[in-house]
Enzyme design. Sequence first.
Site, PDB file in Angstrom:
ATOM      1  N   LYS A  29      79.005 -12.000 -18.740  1.00 59.01           N
ATOM      2  CA  LYS A  29      79.533 -10.676 -19.075  1.00 59.01           C
ATOM      3  C   LYS A  29      79.220 -10.330 -20.526  1.00 59.01           C
ATOM      4  O   LYS A  29      78.754  -9.218 -20.842  1.00 59.01           O
ATOM      5  CB  LYS A  29      81.032 -10.625 -18.808  1.00 59.01           C
ATOM      6  CG  LYS A  29      81.627  -9.223 -18.909  1.00 59.01           C
ATOM      7  CD  LYS A  29      83.138  -9.243 -18.685  1.00 59.01           C
ATOM      8  CE  LYS A  29      83.512  -9.566 -17.265  1.00 59.01           C
ATOM      9  NZ  LYS A  29      83.265  -8.464 -16.325  1.00 59.01           N
ATOM     10  N   GLY A  34      86.494 -12.662  -9.429  1.00 64.08           N
ATOM     11  CA  GLY A  34      87.902 -12.772  -9.065  1.00 64.08           C
ATOM     12  C   GLY A  34      88.535 -14.117  -9.349  1.00 64.08           C
ATOM     13  O   GLY A  34      89.702 -14.317  -9.071  1.00 64.08           O
ATOM     14  N   MET A  42      88.885 -15.764 -12.352  1.00 64.20           N
ATOM     15  CA  MET A  42      89.631 -15.943 -13.595  1.00 64.20           C
ATOM     16  C   MET A  42      90.326 -14.633 -13.963  1.00 64.20           C
ATOM     17  O   MET A  42      90.219 -13.647 -13.265  1.00 64.20           O
ATOM     18  CB  MET A  42      88.707 -16.468 -14.684  1.00 64.20           C
ATOM     19  CG  MET A  42      88.236 -17.898 -14.385  1.00 64.20           C
ATOM     20  SD  MET A  42      87.211 -18.600 -15.669  1.00 64.20           S
ATOM     21  CE  MET A  42      85.756 -17.562 -15.575  1.00 64.20           C
ATOM     22  N   ARG A  76      75.089  -7.312 -14.525  1.00 61.78           N
ATOM     23  CA  ARG A  76      74.707  -8.695 -14.243  1.00 61.78           C
ATOM     24  C   ARG A  76      73.824  -8.682 -13.004  1.00 61.78           C
ATOM     25  O   ARG A  76      73.843  -7.721 -12.225  1.00 61.78           O
ATOM     26  CB  ARG A  76      75.934  -9.580 -13.994  1.00 61.78           C
ATOM     27  CG  ARG A  76      76.790  -9.151 -12.809  1.00 61.78           C
ATOM     28  CD  ARG A  76      78.057  -9.969 -12.709  1.00 61.78           C
ATOM     29  NE  ARG A  76      78.938  -9.485 -11.644  1.00 61.78           N
ATOM     30  CZ  ARG A  76      80.184  -9.882 -11.476  1.00 61.78           C
ATOM     31  NH1 ARG A  76      80.717 -10.765 -12.284  1.00 61.78           N
ATOM     32  NH2 ARG A  76      80.920  -9.402 -10.483  1.00 61.78           N
ATOM     33  N   HIS A  93      87.476  -8.182  -3.084  1.00 64.83           N
ATOM     34  CA  HIS A  93      87.383  -9.635  -3.243  1.00 64.83           C
ATOM     35  C   HIS A  93      86.832 -10.287  -1.975  1.00 64.83           C
ATOM     36  O   HIS A  93      85.920 -11.124  -2.030  1.00 64.83           O
ATOM     37  CB  HIS A  93      88.774 -10.206  -3.574  1.00 64.83           C
ATOM     38  CG  HIS A  93      88.817 -11.701  -3.646  1.00 64.83           C
ATOM     39  ND1 HIS A  93      89.150 -12.486  -2.560  1.00 64.83           N
ATOM     40  CD2 HIS A  93      88.522 -12.552  -4.651  1.00 64.83           C
ATOM     41  CE1 HIS A  93      89.087 -13.755  -2.914  1.00 64.83           C
ATOM     42  NE2 HIS A  93      88.707 -13.827  -4.174  1.00 64.83           N
ATOM     43  N   CYS A 106      63.422 -38.936   5.856  1.00 64.04           N
ATOM     44  CA  CYS A 106      63.871 -38.313   7.100  1.00 64.04           C
ATOM     45  C   CYS A 106      65.387 -38.300   7.244  1.00 64.04           C
ATOM     46  O   CYS A 106      65.908 -38.081   8.320  1.00 64.04           O
ATOM     47  CB  CYS A 106      63.246 -39.032   8.304  1.00 64.04           C
ATOM     48  SG  CYS A 106      63.636 -40.783   8.394  1.00 64.04           S
ATOM     49  N   TYR A 156      55.872 -35.765   2.381  1.00 63.49           N
ATOM     50  CA  TYR A 156      56.619 -34.794   3.173  1.00 63.49           C
ATOM     51  C   TYR A 156      58.104 -35.119   3.158  1.00 63.49           C
ATOM     52  O   TYR A 156      58.517 -36.228   2.792  1.00 63.49           O
ATOM     53  CB  TYR A 156      56.121 -34.754   4.625  1.00 63.49           C
ATOM     54  CG  TYR A 156      56.409 -36.018   5.406  1.00 63.49           C
ATOM     55  CD1 TYR A 156      57.616 -36.189   6.088  1.00 63.49           C
ATOM     56  CD2 TYR A 156      55.483 -37.071   5.461  1.00 63.49           C
ATOM     57  CE1 TYR A 156      57.893 -37.344   6.798  1.00 63.49           C
ATOM     58  CE2 TYR A 156      55.754 -38.233   6.163  1.00 63.49           C
ATOM     59  CZ  TYR A 156      56.956 -38.370   6.830  1.00 63.49           C
ATOM     60  OH  TYR A 156      57.237 -39.515   7.522  1.00 63.49           O
TER      61      TYR A 156
END
Length: 935
Positions: free
Chosen positions: A66, A145, A147, A392, A508, A887, A907
């Site tokens: 911000k 939302g 803080m 932002r 929110h 894998c 891979y």
Amino acid sequence: MSKSRKTVARKAKAAKTPAVGRARVKAKARAATVRKSPKTGGKWVYSFGDGKAEGKASMRNLLGGKGAGLAEMAGLGLPVPPGFTITTDVCTYYYANNEQYPKDLKPQVEKALAQVGKLTGKVFGDEVNPLLVSVRSGARASMPGMMDTVLNLGLNDETVEAVAKKSGDRRFAYDSYRRFITMYSDVVLGVEHHHFEDLLDRHKEQQGYSLDTDLTADDWAELVKQYKKRVLEEKGEPFPQDPHAQLWGAIGAVFGSWMNQRAKTYRRLHNIPESWGTAVNVQAMVFGNMGDTSATGVAFTRNPSTGERRLYGEFLINAQGEDVVAGIRTPQEITEAARKESGSDKPSMETAMPKAFAELNRIYNKLEKHYRDMQDLEFTVEQGKLWMLQTRNGKRTAKAALRIAVELANEKLITKQEAVLRVDPASLDQLLHPTIDPKAERKIIATGLPASPGAASGEIVFSADEAAQMKADGKKVILVRVETSPEDIHGMHAAEGILTTRGGMTSHAAVVARGMGKPCVSGAGSLRVDYAGKTLTASGQTFKQGDWITIDGSTGQVLGGKVTMVEPQLSGEFGVLMGWADAVRKLGVRANADTPADARAAVKFGAEGIGLCRTEHMFFDEERIQAVREMILSDDEKARRAALAKILPMQRQDFVALFEIMKGKPVTIRLLDPPLHEFLPHGDKEIAEVAEAMGVPPRVIADRARELAEFNPMLGFRGCRIAIAYPEIAEMQARAIFEAAVEAAQKTGEPVVPEVMVPLIATRAEFDIVKARIDAMAEAVKKEKGAAFDYQVGTMIELPRASLMAAEIAGGKGGAEFFSFGTNDLTQTTFGISRDDAASFLGVYTQRGILPGDPFVSIDQQGVGELVKIGVERGRKVRPKLKVGICGEHGGDPASVAFCHVTKLDYVSCSPFRVPIARLAAAQAALGKDAASQA
């Protein structure tokens, strides 16, 4: 500062919310997780305003997102209310020094505050022309939302009258004062929001009002008295009147909110380090609640759900910022086109405020070109003048991210390689979830706003705690709320989707759901939710907790019951971006596939082969499990071979199907791995049923199950140990593989080169014994079929010893021709942790910083990763062309894929639905995005 002011400031700082107080951990306990405390004597405060700024966008880590955005906009000459940012370094210092501020912070704040007053022509705390400010948090990563924010700070019993006189609007002044008391009391003093909502609702009921806008100046003045009285009752001391004490109380609360429970939960879900801290932004107030020529709103330069290139957002006339995101009032559309599409009868900003709209349009184009990305904007119109409060990079769905990245590249704002880097690989999961079958009957019970795309069915649940519990019990739920708040985040994470009766597209619920990739329908105003009775009423029907509903986040529809879903179709921008990604990646991407359906999905999602086919999964098929059990119950080799002969043709057809679907692409088939007792029934009832079907006494099966039972099967009689003890099993599987290769090659015309993988090798001797049997079967099939074919024999590296002995296992004639790191088991054997039992303590380990994350989700690069590096280096030292892959589940984790690129694997192999994620992550790794940034 006077003695009384010091006392008020100290009390304001001490009176934190209970949630903040409980969430805090003293600095000593956090020493391992916060970055080194900055020294005093530095610059803690950065000012902006009047076309100038001490900071800029590149200082995001110091100023937070911000603060960096405000500084950049001010530097661009855009209309930004003046203010200043207290840096994230102060947050770090605060927690590293027993919640104390640097000694030189106070004079820097006072100097910056005076400069804001100079630019606005006002004085903070003045009883004639007071400066009012907002205090907002701002971490480097967007945490919508999570803080705390305080608006209208500086109001008290004297300054409110000054504001009323100066503005000529007493109602506006007292409306602002009651908002300030509500927010400050909730955030700083710990007097929760509902206290004031109750007082407001009671007053409206007594006066016969239905809307907040119905209240007069005298109404708000009366409510201010009631609000202050409630604070005194709850706290035992009056609401603070000293503006400077108010300011330091709010600053402390913002830093405190960095450690509140909801922020900690959000950081954990989004892998945001605690050590980053938050900045605090103090800014001159501009007011959207000064009558019909004022407004507040949120806008995106492109649609965050679809990516469409047009201004998108909502605003409210005569309101303040929290009214839009809280869903207290239903917002209005910004553009006239959007108003027509929504069917709203309320005027759009384009028609209600044409000059401010034209200015917003100019600014949004300028900001998008400047940042070269879609922007999320917050703005206020004060008596006709537009002010920018935030910009932002906007959060977006995966669908929107793909479209925006491709279109920005086509518009020449970014390159194709930058477009590849713009899309979070993990977010592609959002595109791979089911949608409602177009043929399915839609029993529509309500319609809201299409807040986050995708569809989900689940049992109704009305609280976040119940959602989390039902998820833990294995149930699928839809979280139904009037409106969500940051405290609901754990329930939103647990739910399949979210449904709210209030709130808009930027509420929110909408913002958080889009970030999580969850479907969401918001603002379904025709629904009635009764929390106490646990019922949802819609279209004359009543649904109870536990009843099934379906939500369609793409249309806003709410449907009764469970509805059929269909798999997503991937094309358009997805195909374009994946093509750009494939052009730059070096790492191959295969899929783990055991069935024809898996293989077809793998090809559809762009897999370049099968990296793991687990043959044991085929053994559990109803048609063959009896033959498998006959083999296990056999007393001698002859009987075992007779049982295996029944399995051979079925196993062969399994492999034929896979080879045909893959059409010459590599297919790695792992020989039988799990312990044999897993194929036998357990429990007297199941044993009796199987015994009857097989025509043997139950005692025979029970005795054999006891013989094969192990205390620790993961480290027991499994993998190559079975092939050595019962070589006829490996021989049957090898024969099935090679006969299938010949048959599939004849059918497709494509040569098949099967890769036969021996599991759980620890020594070269083990590998040589099993490989000899495989080679013998290959020669036998070649002779019997009169066909020539190539094949490779390799091993799965699942044990630390195998990594350390890689040179011996791969070296010389007859050594392993490929390695596939089975990182699931390699993680278990390296840590000495059972994956099935780790949940009971891994959460504690990650919360306390003992481990950075779950090592079964993202590869432990220091330990397990080091063993992978050792295995690769030692193996290729003796066999330079050794083919190497992984894998385990890590093959679909972006950070693990980046690690595999750096380690020069050939891979990765992952589940079919994660193949696109691996492809994009591999491309980003090739473009220089490292494993740490992907984590």
